[in-house]
Design an enzyme around this catalytic site. Structure first.
Site, PDB file in Angstrom:
ATOM      1  CD  GLN A 100      -1.747  -7.496  13.297  1.00 15.35           C
ATOM      2  OE1 GLN A 100      -2.650  -6.848  13.807  1.00 15.35           O
ATOM      3  NE2 GLN A 100      -0.518  -7.018  13.135  1.00 15.35           N
ATOM      4  CE1 TYR A 186      -3.444  -4.274  21.987  1.00 16.99           C
ATOM      5  CE2 TYR A 186      -2.104  -4.153  19.995  1.00 16.99           C
ATOM      6  CZ  TYR A 186      -3.078  -3.605  20.829  1.00 16.99           C
ATOM      7  OH  TYR A 186      -3.673  -2.421  20.521  1.00 16.99           O
ATOM      8  NE  ARG A 233       3.161  -4.189  12.464  1.00 17.26           N
ATOM      9  CZ  ARG A 233       2.467  -3.058  12.483  1.00 17.26           C
ATOM     10  NH1 ARG A 233       1.402  -2.939  13.247  1.00 17.26           N
ATOM     11  NH2 ARG A 233       2.838  -2.044  11.729  1.00 17.26           N
ATOM     12  NE  ARG A 323      -3.230   6.645  12.202  1.00 14.50           N
ATOM     13  CZ  ARG A 323      -3.412   7.217  13.378  1.00 14.50           C
ATOM     14  NH1 ARG A 323      -3.194   8.514  13.529  1.00 14.50           N
ATOM     15  NH2 ARG A 323      -3.802   6.500  14.405  1.00 14.50           N
TER      16      ARG A 323
END
Length: 751
Positions: A100, A186, A233, A323
């Site tokens: 990524q 971001y 993404r 997770r």
């Protein structure tokens, strides 16, 4: 049921073993100074390589792109070398991994970027957003972001170039592709979302303008490494790190259209996963699906059941489990078996060492679960406590029963081109009650052909033709592997289109089905082969790999490599046909090298649970004499194959010219090879059950009885008389149409 999660899928040019994604998760364990990926990270990712796709933690593309302390970079030679440790470990574990690529924009602090002011689409501070710093003097801690400066056009062009170079670096580091991080507030997201972008030039204002930076970055990356290796993404509804869009459905549906024009491999949607998060509507998800032709990945606190429903409903192709992968390195296996999941320790998510990173247990390593319900335990039990009608499961390979339909050449393809057709689809569909169908041998290339009219698997027409068969079998609830075939010297120049190839230039008296001078077909004498060069060998290995990928495209559940009956791989194994003096000849280890390299390459390409091998150490067809070393060599080969965790090993015996397989050999094979074993060779229901009872096999394949009894499984299960394979049936074995092929009646039709 979670079966949809374990269906193979094509991602760009890659064939993935399942639809489970390990999404990117920052773990902050890079080596300092330098932010370099390391051995600990390699172990972490390799442990989780059973995911269909791993997307690495975000890796900054430049010093200015770093938002948090201790995160890995991808912009220096040291970074590339560090990441090579990760990709090598993942590939050795038969995984697929994308990097990524990350630029945080305003979500940082001067202490993380060499004292400089952060950059963003606009000079808008991310209020209340905190980042983790380690400036080397104060104790590491969280601090608030500062106001960024608005990027100039030169800045924009520089960052586009940094993305392009980072993508090239990722490929050099061994990644299978990259995911561009355009989500979660971001830098790229700061251009996309209206509330973070107040520019008045061509990069701000309208949706088209706000998507321009994304479009240009993706265009540069695609030009550098190709669209098949690129994913993006997005996070349409998130307000993470202060990025919010006033009209996300309009903005992100248009973003999907922009990305579709680049023909990238996938879009990865990060849904908001906090308790009070807005729900992403099905209408919105369907709009994204309609706007984008590639693979759609979703991630956000999915359970196995919700993930399965998402794929079934059609708006998702793959699902990311975040997770849960941290605490469960074997998560796909836990999902498949319905095993409980470990819970992660939130205190060890970021920073530190092995604790909380690589020390989470695999289910079968846990003291309370060790040797209980393990796939290997199931396999051991299978050999002595199962019937032909019981299911079998080994890893991702599972069958409803232990009766297989053995591969049998039938020569009914469409000409020209040796293309599978609807008649073949009907034939296999009729026999879909078998636990597994193994198709007739399919040549992997033109020179691999040895018999006329046999179906290939090396052109697009072949792939499309085979789809008719796989669709028909799957609609009946069946499973089907394709047998990948290279005949080597057992061919003729008029069939192969060139001089046949083999381990060595050795010819023995032999005949194959081919064209006759009068234009008809019949048995013709084989041609003298030429010895393969090492370049030929590598090219043939690549042909096997491409054929396996083609098989996945065609919808097969797996592939069986034909290493038996005197064909090419068998020609390398035998003393008589292999007179080489290089690393592929001479010693037993050298003579089995080609087999092992082919198998490893195919396993690396599509996953071990979709790969099988057929061997026939005691069949002497195609050879003038017995090979005194072949039994010992085969056992050594099995030891080499065992770690690949193949779907099964298929022993062919009792056909043509053969020696009976000694019981001592069966015992040794069981000792050195722990995975499922299939046997084939004139077995009956009774002798097939006997071989299971003795523990020497887990699956029994039946050949000619399936020709005259399309419902063979049903008949032996219900003790219904079989239609015998009489001499008249042999006339229609090869070539022709429906007669002797699809016209044999089912038992119910005879009542």
């Amino acid at each position: 049921m979670t079966t949809q999660l374990f269906e193979p899928i094509k991602l760009g040019s890659l064939s993935l073993q399942n639809r489970i994604v390990m999404p990117p998760m920052t773990r902050s364990r890079a080596t300092q100074p330098g932010n370099t990926a390391n051995d600990l990270m390699a172990e972490y990712y390799a442990q989780r390589a059973s995911a269909g796709l791993i997307i690495s933690e975000a890796t900054q593309i430049s010093p200015m792109g770093q938002g948090y302390a201790w995160t890995p970079g991808i912009y220096t030679p040291a970074h590339i070398e560090g990441w090579k440790k990760v990709t090598t470990a993942v590939h050795k574990a038969h995984g697929v991994i994308f990097a990524q690529l990350w630029h945080v924009g305003r979500v940082t602090h001067p202490d993380n970027i060499g004292g400089q002011q952060p950059i963003s689409s606009s000079a808008i501070k991310a209020d209340g957003v905190r980042v983790f710093i380690d400036n080397g003097s104060d104790a590491p801690c969280f601090v608030e972001c500062v106001e960024p400066r608005e990027m100039t056009k030169d800045d924009i062009n520089e960052v586009i170039e940094q993305h392009r170079q980072a993508a090239l670096n990722a490929i050099e580091a061994g990644f299978d592709g990259i995911e561009l991080h355009a989500a979660n507030g971001y830098l790229i997201n700061q251009f996309i979302d209206s509330e973070a972008n107040n520019r008045t030039d061509e990069y701000g204002g309208t949706v088209e303008n706000r998507l321009r930076f994304l479009d240009e970055v993706v265009g540069a990356i695609v030009q550098a490494i190709g669209p098949d290796r690129v994913g993006v993404r997005l996070s349409p509804l998130t307000d993470l790190n202060g990025a919010v869009d006033a009209n996300p459905e309009e903005t992100y549906t248009e973003a999907a259209r922009v990305l579709n024009a680049h023909k990238i491999a996938f879009i990865h949607i990060a849904e908001v996963d906090r308790g009070d998060a807005p729900v992403m509507s099905t209408v919105f998800k369907e709009a994204l699906r309609n706007a984008f032709d590639g693979t759609m990945i979703y991630a956000a606190k999915y359970t196995a059941e919700r993930a399965t429903a998402a794929i079934r409903d059609g708006w998702a192709d793959m699902i990311g489990f975040g997770r849960p992968f941290i605490a469960n390195p074997d998560l796909p296996k836990r999902i498949m078996n319905g095993w409980e999941w470990n819970t992660h320790n939130p205190e060890t998510l970021f920073g530190g060492g092995a604790i909380g990173l690589t020390d989470y247990s695999f289910y079968e390593q846990s003291p309370q679960h060790k040797d209980t319900n393990s796939d290997h335990a199931v396999t051991r039990c299978n050999s002595s406590c199962a019937t032909l009608f019981d299911p079998i499961k080994h890893g991702h390979f599972s069958l409803d029963n232990r009766v297989a339909m053995a591969p049998m050449t039938r020569s009914r393809t469409d000409q020209p081109g040796d293309v599978p057709n609807a008649l073949m689809a009907t034939y296999y569909e009729q026999r879909a009650s078998a636990g597994l169908i193994i198709t007739e041998g399919a040549p992997i290339s033109a020179v691999a052909r040895g018999y006329s009219l046999t179906p290939g698997i090396y052109t697009k027409a072949h792939i499309d033709g085979w789809k008719l068969t796989t669709d028909a079998v799957h609609q009946k609830g069946g499973k089907v592997f394709i047998q990948l075939w290279h005949v080597g010297r057992r061919s003729h120049t008029d069939i192969a289109g060139e001089t046949p190839v083999s381990a060595s230039a050795v010819k023995d008296p032999d005949q194959v089905y081919g064209p006759l001078p009068d234009g008809s077909f019949g048995m013709v004498e084989t041609s003298t082969p030429r010895a393969m060069t090492e370049d030929d060998i590598q090219s043939t290995i690549e042909d096997f790999v491409q054929a396996a990928k083609n098989a996945m495209d065609a919808g097969f559940d797996g592939v069986e490599i034909h290493g038996a009956h005197g064909y090419l791989i068998d020609q390398f194994l035998r003393i008589h046909s292999n007179q080489r003096t290089d690393k592929y000849g001479g010693s037993q280890e050298n003579r089995m090298r080609f087999l092992v390299e082919v198998m490893q390459a195919v396993v690396d390409a599509i996953g071990g649970s979709r790969v099988a091998i057929r061997l026939s150490p005691f069949v002497t067809s195609g050879y003038p004499e017995d090979d005194p070393e072949v039994a010992e060599l085969t056992l050594k080969a099995l030891e080499a194959l065992a770690p690949m965790n193949l779907a099964y090993l298929h022993f062919s015996e009792n056909i043509s010219s053969y020696q009976a397989m000694p019981e001592s050999f069966r015992q040794r094979a069981r000792e050195v090879y722990p995975n499922p074993i299939m046997v084939a060779g004139k077995y009956t229901k009774e002798s097939g059950q006997d071989i299971l009872d003795k523990g020497y096999a887990d699956i029994v394949a039946f050949g000619q009885p399936f020709i005259t009894n399309p419902d063979f499984f049903y008949r032996i299960q219900k003790d219904i008389d079989l239609t015998p394979v009489e001499d008249s049936a042999h006339i229609t074995f090869y070539g022709g149409g429906e007669r002797g092929y699809t016209d044999y009646p089912m038992a119910e039709q005879l009542l």
